[in-house]
Structure formats: C-alpha cells, structure tokens
Design an enzyme around this catalytic site. Structure first.
Site, mmCIF file in Angstrom:
data_model
loop_
_atom_site.group_PDB
_atom_site.id
_atom_site.type_symbol
_atom_site.label_atom_id
_atom_site.label_comp_id
_atom_site.label_asym_id
_atom_site.label_seq_id
_atom_site.Cartn_x
_atom_site.Cartn_y
_atom_site.Cartn_z
ATOM 1 N N HIS A 226 0.678 -1.344 0.150
ATOM 2 C CA HIS A 226 0.188 0.103 0.126
ATOM 3 C C HIS A 226 0.797 1.463 -0.163
ATOM 4 O O HIS A 226 0.570 2.203 -0.802
ATOM 5 C CB HIS A 226 -1.075 0.138 1.014
ATOM 6 N N TYR A 230 1.492 5.082 -2.680
ATOM 7 C CA TYR A 230 1.749 6.236 -2.342
ATOM 8 C C TYR A 230 3.138 6.726 -2.459
ATOM 9 O O TYR A 230 3.363 7.983 -2.983
ATOM 10 C CB TYR A 230 1.539 6.631 -0.677
ATOM 11 N N HIS A 377 -9.496 0.641 -11.146
ATOM 12 C CA HIS A 377 -9.180 1.631 -10.339
ATOM 13 C C HIS A 377 -7.823 2.326 -10.192
ATOM 14 O O HIS A 377 -7.456 3.354 -10.357
ATOM 15 C CB HIS A 377 -9.560 1.022 -8.963
ATOM 16 N N PHE A 378 -6.897 1.134 -10.398
ATOM 17 C CA PHE A 378 -5.612 1.694 -10.493
ATOM 18 C C PHE A 378 -5.179 1.975 -11.715
ATOM 19 O O PHE A 378 -4.106 2.684 -11.976
ATOM 20 C CB PHE A 378 -4.498 0.544 -9.953
ATOM 21 N N HIS A 379 -5.839 1.727 -12.859
ATOM 22 C CA HIS A 379 -5.251 2.609 -14.123
ATOM 23 C C HIS A 379 -5.898 3.919 -14.266
ATOM 24 O O HIS A 379 -5.132 4.942 -14.741
ATOM 25 C CB HIS A 379 -5.969 1.729 -15.321
ATOM 26 N N ARG A 442 -10.099 -10.289 -12.677
ATOM 27 C CA ARG A 442 -8.873 -9.612 -13.000
ATOM 28 C C ARG A 442 -7.853 -10.573 -13.348
ATOM 29 O O ARG A 442 -8.261 -11.674 -12.957
ATOM 30 C CB ARG A 442 -8.329 -8.640 -12.052
ATOM 31 N N ARG A 443 -6.720 -10.258 -13.869
ATOM 32 C CA ARG A 443 -5.662 -11.060 -14.123
ATOM 33 C C ARG A 443 -6.111 -12.625 -14.966
ATOM 34 O O ARG A 443 -5.699 -13.584 -14.398
ATOM 35 C CB ARG A 443 -4.749 -11.445 -12.867
HETATM 36 FE FE1 HAS Z 1 -5.846 1.908 -4.540
HETATM 37 C C1 HAS Z 1 -6.072 -1.466 -4.744
HETATM 38 C C2 HAS Z 1 -8.156 1.852 -1.628
HETATM 39 C C3 HAS Z 1 -5.735 5.432 -3.981
HETATM 40 C C4 HAS Z 1 -3.424 2.053 -6.756
HETATM 41 N N1 HAS Z 1 -5.028 0.391 -5.490
HETATM 42 C C5 HAS Z 1 -5.218 -0.702 -5.442
HETATM 43 C C6 HAS Z 1 -4.327 -1.454 -6.264
HETATM 44 C C7 HAS Z 1 -3.506 -0.451 -6.841
HETATM 45 C C8 HAS Z 1 -3.848 0.826 -6.299
HETATM 46 C C9 HAS Z 1 -2.224 -0.340 -7.765
HETATM 47 O O1 HAS Z 1 -9.238 -0.342 0.135
HETATM 48 C C10 HAS Z 1 -4.078 -2.853 -6.753
HETATM 49 C C11 HAS Z 1 -3.152 -3.650 -5.894
HETATM 50 C C12 HAS Z 1 -3.088 -5.263 -6.438
HETATM 51 O O2 HAS Z 1 -2.416 -5.388 -7.482
HETATM 52 O O3 HAS Z 1 -3.892 -5.879 -6.024
HETATM 53 N N2 HAS Z 1 -6.771 3.320 -3.122
HETATM 54 C C13 HAS Z 1 -7.527 2.984 -1.948
HETATM 55 C C14 HAS Z 1 -7.936 4.347 -1.289
HETATM 56 C C15 HAS Z 1 -7.292 5.232 -1.996
HETATM 57 C C16 HAS Z 1 -6.574 4.769 -3.001
HETATM 58 C C17 HAS Z 1 -8.788 4.481 -0.160
HETATM 59 N N3 HAS Z 1 -4.838 3.518 -5.193
HETATM 60 C C18 HAS Z 1 -4.749 4.832 -4.847
HETATM 61 C C19 HAS Z 1 -3.854 5.541 -5.483
HETATM 62 C C20 HAS Z 1 -3.171 4.757 -6.217
HETATM 63 C C21 HAS Z 1 -3.572 3.248 -5.952
HETATM 64 C C22 HAS Z 1 -3.489 7.064 -5.281
HETATM 65 C C23 HAS Z 1 -1.896 4.679 -7.111
HETATM 66 C C24 HAS Z 1 -1.174 5.908 -7.467
HETATM 67 N N4 HAS Z 1 -6.901 0.472 -3.486
HETATM 68 C C25 HAS Z 1 -7.879 0.478 -2.335
HETATM 69 C C26 HAS Z 1 -8.237 -0.748 -1.875
HETATM 70 C C27 HAS Z 1 -7.512 -1.658 -2.769
HETATM 71 C C28 HAS Z 1 -6.700 -0.824 -3.842
HETATM 72 C C29 HAS Z 1 -8.875 -1.135 -0.799
HETATM 73 C C30 HAS Z 1 -7.611 -3.045 -2.830
HETATM 74 C C31 HAS Z 1 -8.927 -3.531 -3.478
HETATM 75 C C32 HAS Z 1 -8.990 -5.239 -3.662
HETATM 76 O O4 HAS Z 1 -9.705 -5.791 -3.171
HETATM 77 O O5 HAS Z 1 -7.989 -5.726 -3.991
HETATM 78 C C33 HAS Z 1 -7.291 6.643 -1.489
HETATM 79 O O6 HAS Z 1 -5.863 7.214 -1.285
HETATM 80 C C34 HAS Z 1 -7.858 7.688 -2.490
HETATM 81 C C35 HAS Z 1 -8.018 9.216 -2.024
HETATM 82 C C36 HAS Z 1 -8.317 10.137 -3.091
HETATM 83 C C37 HAS Z 1 -9.242 11.183 -3.226
HETATM 84 C C38 HAS Z 1 -9.374 12.130 -4.412
HETATM 85 C C39 HAS Z 1 -8.727 13.251 -3.932
HETATM 86 C C40 HAS Z 1 -8.825 14.055 -5.428
HETATM 87 C C41 HAS Z 1 -7.767 14.982 -5.611
HETATM 88 C C42 HAS Z 1 -8.151 15.723 -7.221
HETATM 89 C C43 HAS Z 1 -8.486 17.004 -6.862
HETATM 90 C C44 HAS Z 1 -8.937 17.586 -8.359
HETATM 91 C C45 HAS Z 1 -8.729 18.849 -8.859
HETATM 92 C C46 HAS Z 1 -9.240 19.300 -10.151
HETATM 93 C C47 HAS Z 1 -8.384 19.792 -7.756
HETATM 94 C C48 HAS Z 1 -10.087 11.427 -2.191
HETATM 95 C C49 HAS Z 1 -6.839 15.470 -4.912
HETATM 96 C C50 HAS Z 1 -10.814 19.718 -10.071
HETATM 97 C C51 HAS Z 1 -11.157 20.004 -11.553
HETATM 98 C C52 HAS Z 1 -12.480 20.175 -11.792
HETATM 99 C C53 HAS Z 1 -12.958 20.680 -13.179
HETATM 100 C C54 HAS Z 1 -13.485 19.626 -10.992
#
Ligand code: HAS
Length: 551
Positions: A226, A230, A377-379, A442-443
């Site tokens: 995890h 980050y 999700h991760f793409h 997946r996979r």
């Molecule tokens: Fe994830 C699985 C939960 C973030 C990558 N994640 C994965 C895997 C990868 C991955 C590679 O709880 C698969 C691993 C494998 O091979 O099995 N993930 C989360 C959560 C977050 C999260 C809670 N993941 C990421 C990020 C990754 C990433 C970042 C890569 C860089 N993930 C999971 C969970 C799994 C998981 C489970 C396991 C699933 C399973 O069952 O296998 C959080 O950190 C996300 C928080 C993000 C936000 C968004 C904030 C938005 C921002 C943008 C602002 C936009 C602006 C523009 C200002 C709350 C900062 C606005 C403009 C307009 C015009 C509106």
C-alpha cells in the site's frame, strides 16, 4: 533585463537523465505489453498469440514489473534528485556518487529481473505471491532495485540535513522536505518486502527450505504494497503543490498545509495493508476492521490536497478577473501541456479516489475484490493521475536537463498526448470497472474463461478495453517521440526549471522539522496495527510453514 534562468548543476543533470532514459525505455516496453494483453482478452487474435513465444502471464508480469516498478521507481528517484538539487544548491561529489551507486544497483537489478521474466523463469506477476515461484535471480534483482532506491533515500536525508546545518533558522525547501517525507515512508515500508524476500522467499527459491508461509509473505508484501501506491502518488502531489501554481502564474496556497498533508500521508499510508487482504482467511476480522478505519484516515490528506488545489486555481482565477466558484476554469492555460496533462490527471483522480474509497469500504470490498474493477481503479490512479503528471513534468524537466528548448511543436505533441491518454484511459478503465461489476475476474487470459457463459456478456467490454488500450498505445508513441525530441533533437537553449513560491506572508511552523516526533508516531501506528496480527499469523502457521526455520 530578464532574470537569468536558475540552472541545475550539469553533473546532477546527467545523473537525472540516466534515470529518465531507463524510465522511458520501460514506458515503451510496458505499454506495448499492455496493448498485447487487451488484444488477447478480446479472443480475436488467437493465431497471432499462438505464434508469439510469450505467454499471457509472462506478458502481464513484464507489464506490471516494467511499469509499476521500473518506470515509476526510476522516474521518481530522478525527479526527487533533480528537485532537491536545484532547491538546495546541488550535491557534492560524495552525495552524487551515492545516487550513481543507487542507479547502478537499480539497473543491474532491473536487468536481472527482466531477463528472468523474458526467459519465462519468473512468471509471477508484480506481486510475486507465493506459492508461485520464480528463479532466485528474479528476487535478488528486485532486492537490488530496492537497495538502489535506499541509496537515494539516504542521499535525500543527508542533503536535507546539510541544508539545515548550512542555513540555520531558514525554512527548508518544500521540494526537499516532501522528498524526505516520501523517502522515510519508503524506507520503513520496503523493510517489509526486503524481509519477505531475503528471509523467506529467496531461501525457499534456493531450495534451502521446503515450504514458505504464504499468509506471512503476503502480509509483508501488502505492508509494503500500500505505501508503494503512495510512493507513486506523493511525487505527483509534489508537482501539484510546488510546480502547478507557477505554471498558472500563481503562488503555492499554503506551504504549511502541503507539509502537513505529507506528514499525514506518512502516518497513514503504512498501517493499512490489510485492506488488500480483506477476503483472506487467517487474519482476525478485528484487525482488518481497524486497518479499514485507518484507510479512511489516509483519504484526508488527499482531500486536503484537493482543497489546496481548488484554492490555488481560484486565487489565480480571481487575480485574472474570474467570478463565481468555477470562473477560474476560463482563465487556465489550457494550451500549455505542462498544465493540461497534470490537470487532466487531477480530474480523473476524483473518480479514481472515489473508487479507492469503495474498495476500502469493508464489506463492499467483497463485491469488487479480484475483479477487473480493481484493475480499472489503479489504471485511473497510478496509470492516469500519476502518469499524466509525470508526463507534464517531463516537458520542462527534460529540456532543462539537456539544455534544450521546449518548443511549440513539443508542446502541441504534449497536448495531443494528454488528450489521447485521457480518452484511451477513460474508455479502457470505464469498461474495466463495468466488467468488474459484472463479475469479470482480473488477471485472466481469454483462454482461461473462453468456455464460460459470462464471456458473451463481457465481450463488448473487452472490445472497449482493446479500443482504449490501442489509443493509449498511440499516446505512448507520441510521448516517446516527444521525450526523444526533448532529449536529443530540440534546439539548444534554456528551459525554466519550474519551482513555485508561496503566497507572501505565509509562515511554516518549525515543528515540521521534528523528525523524531513524526517517525515515532508512524512507528507507533504500525506497531499498533501489525504486531498482534503478525504474531497470530506466525503462531497459527501450518506445520513446516512457520517460515522461521533459518533463524
Ligand atoms: Fe488503491 C487497490 C483503496 C488510492 C493504486 N490501489 C489498488 C491497487 C493499486 C492501487 C495498484 O481499500 C491494486 C493492487 C493489487 O495489485 O492488488 N486506493 C484506495 C484508497 C485510496 C486509493 C482508499 N490506489 C490509490 C492510489 C493509487 C492506488 C493513489 C496509485 C497511485 N486500493 C484501495 C483498496 C484496494 C486498492 C482497498 C484493494 C482492492 C482489492 O480488493 O484488491 C485513496 O488514497 C484515494 C483518495 C483520493 C481522493 C481523491 C482526491 C482528489 C484530488 C483531485 C482534485 C482535483 C482537482 C481538479 C483539484 C479522495 C486530490 C478539479 C477540476 C475540476 C474541473 C472538477
């Protein structure tokens, strides 16, 4: 007279470019493998795939290792070295040598691991779960890559400490500070995977032990896995906080808020690995639940980042005369690929992050776990938000390092690239999410489920993934052309190294440099979340699989 452009020390520039060459080589290899995968999954190219001397899972391993580990690690280390060099005043010979040693270790490790994958001796995917077994050289190669990143982590710590010593009382540069936090997190997290590889998997792959503790090695992997995500994300946040404001002509909204969000990422990115293991037996549900709770805390710094970005855009928009909540949208430099690419990454991080929250929502994880939803999700997260941000950085970083000009043609290619990548990823990842909800695993290769009645229902989604994947492949080709142009062919000249400054009058509390406090809290949280479950896992291991035979 215009201010002369601040230039990076040319020796540091060459060092960083070495990292970039490897990163972009693996972008080309990895994305090509991705294209092969989506084509295979349509089931329409069987004859072609039979003629290839590469199996589906071999291709998938090369895709995952090449993009998820090699491209990202080399780019991230290069980027951190570059930004710390320019903001602290450059490295001395000893410091630079440390990074070169790190580079050589990472390169030797990469070549060893990739050769094993190509020989079909390491078809174990990027997670190398046991009991899948690879040739020992594959694991040794990965350990070398990690140790290479450690050399760079130590370099970053040393240079930061030297800056503080040489500039008493002065605030440390934000870039250097954020790199230190990221590397502390990385240092603590990688110990898990290093222990797993050195003490359990390598002895087993060498035949020194007959068995291996599956649950323990998986747990150690996700203790690292995890924070790995980050490790990808935090450098992208570094750019969002400390580069984007300058590109739009504004200022950093709050230096202190940026530092605080990094400290929170340090606290909460490690003690959450169980959210990848929610369906695994052998871990007490209480600890799974606790880590799910902690996962919700790790969302907070991302929400703070979103707030800070909106504030930056709105402040700049108002300076330029924008009105209303979203008036700033009309004032942004849409034609500038250095802005457009990361901005599209931010926009897609909204659904990407929401998907993460769904994954982390305990029982809801049962619906999506091990389905193509997770791949979608991760793409969206690493392959879109992070990669588009890295691409947007390449447009100014590479010409700065090679002493060339970021030409209007390169910029137009950059805009085209950002659009292709976004459209391709939207099509591919939406189809993946949807197929995941229909239960698509997946996979899995087409041949794995060709006789399955669901295959017909998944067909259109797989075709959509192949269409999206083909557009992404084109996006990669445009990126590689632009990279080569900026590295070797663009006219000689100056390109600015973009570093934003913060709003006048902003202050940053000195407590942010209290490393003992931050590391202490981080270790306490890890001990709290992991000690009892790991004791449980070891105590309840089946006979022969304790994994402690060598001790
Ligand atoms: Fe994830 C699985 C939960 C973030 C990558 N994640 C994965 C895997 C990868 C991955 C590679 O709880 C698969 C691993 C494998 O091979 O099995 N993930 C989360 C959560 C977050 C999260 C809670 N993941 C990421 C990020 C990754 C990433 C970042 C890569 C860089 N993930 C999971 C969970 C799994 C998981 C489970 C396991 C699933 C399973 O069952 O296998 C959080 O950190 C996300 C928080 C993000 C936000 C968004 C904030 C938005 C921002 C943008 C602002 C936009 C602006 C523009 C200002 C709350 C900062 C606005 C403009 C307009 C015009 C509106």
């Amino acid at each position: 007279m215009k201010n002369p452009i601040k230039r990076i020390d040319s020796r540091d520039g060459k060092l960083v470019m070495a990292y970039m060459y490897v990163a972009f080589t693996f972008l080309a290899i990895g994305v090509t493998m991705g294209l092969l995968q989506v084509l295979e999954r349509t089931g329409k190219f069987e004859a072609f795939f039979n003629s290839l001397n590469l199996g589906y899972y071999q291709i998938l391993t090369l895709h995952g290792v090449g993009l998820g580990l090699v491209l990202t690690f080399f780019f991230i280390v290069g980027f951190m070295v570059a930004t710390q060099s320019i903001t602290t005043g450059g490295y001395n010979n000893k410091e630079r040598a440390m990074s070169w040693i790190g580079f050589i270790l990472m390169l030797v490790g990469t070549i060893s691991a990739v050769v094993m994958v190509l020989l079909n001796e390491a078809t174990v995917l990027y997670t190398f779960y046991v009991p899948l077994q690879a040739h020992v050289i594959f694991y040794v190669g990965l350990v070398l890559v990690i140790v290479g990143t450690w050399f760079n982590a130590w370099l970053i710590f040393m240079r930061h400490a030297r800056f503080r010593k040489e500039n008493p009382g002065e605030r440390t540069p934000l870039f250097s500070y954020m790199s230190v936090v990221t590397m502390i997190m990385w240092q603590i997290a990688t110990i898990g995977v290093a222990i797993s590889a050195i003490f359990f998997i390598i002895p087993w792959a060498l035949g020194l032990t007959d068995t291996v503790n599956v649950l323990l090695t998986r747990t150690l992997f996700w203790y690292f896995g995890h924070p790995l995500v980050y490790f990808w994300l935090m450098p992208a946040y570094m750019m969002w906080y400390a580069v984007i404001p300058k590109i739009i002509g504004g200022k950093i909204f709050s230096d202190a808020l940026a530092r605080l969000s990094f400290i929170l990422l340090l606290f909460f990115s490690i003690p959450v690995g169980f959210h990848h293991q929610l369906t695994e037996p052998g871990i007490d549900p209480f600890w799974k639940y606790l880590q799910v709770d902690l996962t919700m805390f790790v969302v907070v710094p991302s929400l703070m980042t979103a707030f800070s970005l909106f504030a930056t855009f709105e402040s700049r928009g108002r300076e330029l005369g924008a009105k209303g909540m979203f008036g700033w949208l009309k004032k942004m430099p849409w034609g500038d690929a250095r802005f457009l690419a990361p901005f599209l990454g931010m926009v897609l991080f909204i659904p990407g992050g929401a998907g993460g929250i769904i994954n982390a929502s305990h029982q809801m994880n049962q619906v999506v776990h091990n389905t193509l939803w997770v791949t979608g999700h991760f793409h969206l997260t690493v392959a879109t938000s992070v990669m588009l941000t890295f691409f947007g950085t390449t447009y100014w970083l590479v010409p700065h390092l090679t002493g060339r000009v970021y030409t209007p043609i390169a910029n137009r290619l950059g805009v085209l690239q950002a659009v292709l990548w976004t459209v391709g990823m939207l099509i591919m990842s939406t189809a993946m999410h949807w197929q995941g909800l229909l239960g698509g695993p997946r996979r899995s290769a087409y041949s794995d489920y060709a006789g399955n009645a669901d295959t017909l229902a998944w067909g259109p989604y797989q075709i959509a993934q192949a269409v999206g994947g083909s557009i992404l492949f084109l996006g990669m080709v445009v990126m590689i052309i632009t990279f080569l142009n900026l590295a070797f062919f663009a006219p000689k000249g100056d390109t600015e190294f973009v570093v934003a400054s913060d709003a006048p009058g902003s202050t940053t509390p000195a407590v942010f440099e209290n490393w003992k406090l931050w590391i202490g809290i981080t270790l306490a949280l890890i001990a709290f979340a992991y000690t009892i479950p790991i004791i449980d896992i070891v105590k309840s291991a089946p006979p022969g699989a304790e994994g402690f035979k060598l001790w």
